[in-house]
Motif scaffolding. Structure first.
Motif, PDB file in Angstrom:
ATOM      1  N   ILE A  18      31.610   2.716   0.557  1.00 54.88           N
ATOM      2  CA  ILE A  18      32.784   2.578   1.425  1.00 54.88           C
ATOM      3  C   ILE A  18      32.648   3.489   2.648  1.00 54.88           C
ATOM      4  CG2 ILE A  18      35.274   3.022   1.588  1.00 54.88           C
ATOM      5  CD1 ILE A  18      35.362   2.241  -1.472  1.00 54.88           C
ATOM      6  N   VAL A  19      32.281   4.742   2.424  1.00 56.98           N
ATOM      7  CA  VAL A  19      32.145   5.698   3.530  1.00 56.98           C
ATOM      8  C   VAL A  19      31.012   5.279   4.458  1.00 56.98           C
ATOM      9  CG1 VAL A  19      31.603   8.095   4.129  1.00 56.98           C
ATOM     10  CG2 VAL A  19      33.179   7.607   2.251  1.00 56.98           C
ATOM     11  N   THR A  20      29.899   4.854   3.900  1.00 56.71           N
ATOM     12  CA  THR A  20      28.760   4.419   4.719  1.00 56.71           C
ATOM     13  C   THR A  20      29.137   3.232   5.586  1.00 56.71           C
ATOM     14  OG1 THR A  20      27.177   5.268   3.106  1.00 56.71           O
ATOM     15  CG2 THR A  20      26.369   3.581   4.642  1.00 56.71           C
ATOM     16  N   ALA A  21      29.821   2.261   5.005  1.00 62.03           N
ATOM     17  CA  ALA A  21      30.245   1.090   5.779  1.00 62.03           C
ATOM     18  C   ALA A  21      31.216   1.491   6.889  1.00 62.03           C
ATOM     19  CB  ALA A  21      30.895   0.061   4.855  1.00 62.03           C
ATOM     20  N   THR A  35      39.310  -0.768   9.437  1.00 58.69           N
ATOM     21  CA  THR A  35      40.536  -0.997   8.682  1.00 58.69           C
ATOM     22  C   THR A  35      40.145  -1.229   7.231  1.00 58.69           C
ATOM     23  OG1 THR A  35      40.508  -3.401   8.983  1.00 58.69           O
ATOM     24  CG2 THR A  35      41.654  -2.100  10.681  1.00 58.69           C
ATOM     25  N   THR A  36      41.068  -1.007   6.334  1.00 59.67           N
ATOM     26  CA  THR A  36      40.738  -1.231   4.923  1.00 59.67           C
ATOM     27  C   THR A  36      40.459  -2.716   4.680  1.00 59.67           C
ATOM     28  OG1 THR A  36      43.092  -1.339   4.380  1.00 59.67           O
ATOM     29  CG2 THR A  36      41.972   0.778   4.028  1.00 59.67           C
ATOM     30  N   ARG A  37      41.149  -3.575   5.365  1.00 56.62           N
ATOM     31  CA  ARG A  37      40.907  -5.019   5.224  1.00 56.62           C
ATOM     32  C   ARG A  37      39.480  -5.366   5.662  1.00 56.62           C
ATOM     33  NH1 ARG A  37      44.606  -9.185   5.079  1.00 56.62           N
ATOM     34  NH2 ARG A  37      46.202  -7.711   5.733  1.00 56.62           N
ATOM     35  N   ARG A  38      39.085  -4.829   6.790  1.00 56.23           N
ATOM     36  CA  ARG A  38      37.745  -5.131   7.310  1.00 56.23           C
ATOM     37  C   ARG A  38      36.663  -4.510   6.424  1.00 56.23           C
ATOM     38  NH1 ARG A  38      35.806  -4.699  13.384  1.00 56.23           N
ATOM     39  NH2 ARG A  38      33.917  -5.923  13.143  1.00 56.23           N
ATOM     40  N   LEU A  39      36.895  -3.276   5.975  1.00 54.20           N
ATOM     41  CA  LEU A  39      35.930  -2.643   5.077  1.00 54.20           C
ATOM     42  C   LEU A  39      35.795  -3.413   3.773  1.00 54.20           C
ATOM     43  CD1 LEU A  39      36.651   1.166   5.454  1.00 54.20           C
ATOM     44  CD2 LEU A  39      34.594  -0.065   6.160  1.00 54.20           C
ATOM     45  N   ALA A  40      36.921  -3.841   3.225  1.00 57.53           N
ATOM     46  CA  ALA A  40      36.887  -4.604   1.976  1.00 57.53           C
ATOM     47  C   ALA A  40      36.043  -5.865   2.144  1.00 57.53           C
ATOM     48  CB  ALA A  40      38.304  -4.954   1.542  1.00 57.53           C
ATOM     49  N   ALA A  41      36.208  -6.546   3.264  1.00 61.01           N
ATOM     50  CA  ALA A  41      35.422  -7.755   3.515  1.00 61.01           C
ATOM     51  C   ALA A  41      33.940  -7.421   3.689  1.00 61.01           C
ATOM     52  CB  ALA A  41      35.959  -8.472   4.754  1.00 61.01           C
ATOM     53  N   LEU A  42      33.652  -6.341   4.400  1.00 61.54           N
ATOM     54  CA  LEU A  42      32.253  -5.967   4.652  1.00 61.54           C
ATOM     55  C   LEU A  42      31.493  -5.628   3.378  1.00 61.54           C
ATOM     56  CD1 LEU A  42      32.373  -3.666   7.823  1.00 61.54           C
ATOM     57  CD2 LEU A  42      31.081  -5.778   7.571  1.00 61.54           C
ATOM     58  N   ILE A  43      32.133  -4.898   2.506  1.00 62.01           N
ATOM     59  CA  ILE A  43      31.414  -4.439   1.313  1.00 62.01           C
ATOM     60  C   ILE A  43      31.754  -5.255   0.070  1.00 62.01           C
ATOM     61  CG2 ILE A  43      31.074  -2.097   2.167  1.00 62.01           C
ATOM     62  CD1 ILE A  43      33.404  -1.210   0.496  1.00 62.01           C
ATOM     63  N   SER A  46      37.787  -5.473  -3.100  1.00 61.46           N
ATOM     64  CA  SER A  46      39.169  -5.727  -2.725  1.00 61.46           C
ATOM     65  C   SER A  46      39.766  -4.468  -2.095  1.00 61.46           C
ATOM     66  CB  SER A  46      39.991  -6.135  -3.951  1.00 61.46           C
ATOM     67  OG  SER A  46      40.106  -5.037  -4.833  1.00 61.46           O
ATOM     68  N   GLN A  47      40.838  -4.654  -1.346  1.00 58.51           N
ATOM     69  CA  GLN A  47      41.513  -3.500  -0.762  1.00 58.51           C
ATOM     70  C   GLN A  47      42.015  -2.543  -1.838  1.00 58.51           C
ATOM     71  OE1 GLN A  47      43.967  -5.799   2.225  1.00 58.51           O
ATOM     72  NE2 GLN A  47      43.546  -3.922   3.396  1.00 58.51           N
ATOM     73  N   PRO A  48      42.544  -3.029  -2.963  1.00 57.42           N
ATOM     74  CA  PRO A  48      42.949  -2.085  -4.012  1.00 57.42           C
ATOM     75  C   PRO A  48      41.798  -1.206  -4.516  1.00 57.42           C
ATOM     76  CG  PRO A  48      44.013  -4.186  -4.387  1.00 57.42           C
ATOM     77  CD  PRO A  48      43.013  -4.392  -3.265  1.00 57.42           C
ATOM     78  N   VAL A  49      40.584  -1.726  -4.523  1.00 61.45           N
ATOM     79  CA  VAL A  49      39.437  -0.908  -4.926  1.00 61.45           C
ATOM     80  C   VAL A  49      39.237   0.222  -3.915  1.00 61.45           C
ATOM     81  CG1 VAL A  49      36.915  -0.877  -5.227  1.00 61.45           C
ATOM     82  CG2 VAL A  49      38.272  -2.711  -6.258  1.00 61.45           C
ATOM     83  N   LEU A  50      39.343  -0.096  -2.623  1.00 62.69           N
ATOM     84  CA  LEU A  50      39.219   0.946  -1.604  1.00 62.69           C
ATOM     85  C   LEU A  50      40.293   2.009  -1.801  1.00 62.69           C
ATOM     86  CD1 LEU A  50      37.425  -1.276  -0.203  1.00 62.69           C
ATOM     87  CD2 LEU A  50      38.236  -0.316   1.926  1.00 62.69           C
ATOM     88  N   TYR A  51      41.519   1.579  -2.038  1.00 67.31           N
ATOM     89  CA  TYR A  51      42.610   2.531  -2.221  1.00 67.31           C
ATOM     90  C   TYR A  51      42.482   3.320  -3.519  1.00 67.31           C
ATOM     91  CZ  TYR A  51      45.103   0.988   1.911  1.00 67.31           C
ATOM     92  OH  TYR A  51      45.458   0.729   3.214  1.00 67.31           O
ATOM     93  N   SER A  52      41.813   2.743  -4.513  1.00 70.31           N
ATOM     94  CA  SER A  52      41.607   3.508  -5.753  1.00 70.31           C
ATOM     95  C   SER A  52      40.626   4.652  -5.523  1.00 70.31           C
ATOM     96  CB  SER A  52      41.118   2.591  -6.885  1.00 70.31           C
ATOM     97  OG  SER A  52      39.756   2.252  -6.722  1.00 70.31           O
ATOM     98  N   HIS A  53      39.723   4.476  -4.592  1.00 70.59           N
ATOM     99  CA  HIS A  53      38.777   5.540  -4.231  1.00 70.59           C
ATOM    100  C   HIS A  53      39.369   6.486  -3.195  1.00 70.59           C
ATOM    101  CE1 HIS A  53      35.104   4.299  -6.332  1.00 70.59           C
ATOM    102  NE2 HIS A  53      35.552   3.071  -6.165  1.00 70.59           N
ATOM    103  N   PHE A  54      40.118   5.927  -2.269  1.00 67.69           N
ATOM    104  CA  PHE A  54      40.682   6.693  -1.162  1.00 67.69           C
ATOM    105  C   PHE A  54      42.167   6.343  -1.026  1.00 67.69           C
ATOM    106  CE2 PHE A  54      36.168   6.103  -0.270  1.00 67.69           C
ATOM    107  CZ  PHE A  54      35.767   7.411  -0.079  1.00 67.69           C
TER     108      PHE A  54
END
Length: 188
Positions: A18-21, A35-43, A46-54
């Motif tokens: 996530i951080v690298t992306a 944005t979390t939406r854009r990061l979620a799509a790139l990697i 899901s957005q909830p996974v990003l929020y579970s980490h950050f």
């Protein structure tokens, strides 16, 4: 490897991905594009996974990127330390030029990361310590910590003004040499 160890490893790898992306996207398009939406799509998480980490979302991801940057900056400055004040000043400026979005996350954009506090992360202290290591020998009777803050502020100011096209490009090296010369004078 136990199942728990594997889960911890997988979670750490996801967080790093996530951080690298985020860093790659920021360097390509700026932090506004992250944005979390854009990061979620790139990697492909899901957005909830990003929020579970950050849990703090983009700000927390940007802070994690900044902490990585402080580690990279400390290593860069340590490698340049043998060349003294001039080498460290040049390395600092080159770091900022090579990684402008990361530099922004570290020093320009709003952040909860603070220097000179009891809870300042060690990696941030290490970056400052590398600057202090080359300023202290020329500080003389002046407070080396304060002089280092002024040296650092001066470098940051030059970088910011250069990036904003506020200073003439042809005198860039001369300005850096003047800063080094002024700070290199012992203050006994």
């Amino acid at each position: 490897m136990t199942q728990r160890q594997r889960r911890v490893r997988d979670r750490t790898e996801r967080g790093q991905r996530i951080v690298t992306a985020a860093r790659e996207l920021a360097e390509a398009e700026g932090w506004d594009a992250v944005t979390t939406r854009r990061l979620a799509a790139l990697i492909e998480y899901s957005q909830p996974v990003l929020y579970s980490h950050f849990p703090g979302g983009k700000d927390a991801i940007m802070a994690a990127a900044a902490l990585e940057g402080f580690g990279e900056l400390a290593a860069t400055l340590a490698a340049a330390r043998a060349a003294g004040l001039a080498g460290v000043a040049r390395a600092y400026v080159e770091f900022a030029e090579a990684k402008p979005a990361l530099y922004d996350a570290m020093f320009t954009l709003a952040s909860e990361l603070r220097f000179a506090e009891d809870d300042t992360p060690e990696v941030m202290k290490a970056s400052f310590a590398e600057l202090l290591a080359v300023v202290e020998p020329v500080a003389g009777t002046r407070n080396a910590g304060v002089l280092t803050e002024v040296f650092w502020s001066t470098l940051h100011g030059l970088i910011t003004l250069d990036r904003g096209h506020r200073l003439s490009r042809e005198h860039r090296d001369e300005r850096l040499s003047l800063v080094v010369a002024r700070f290199g004078v012992r203050g006994d």
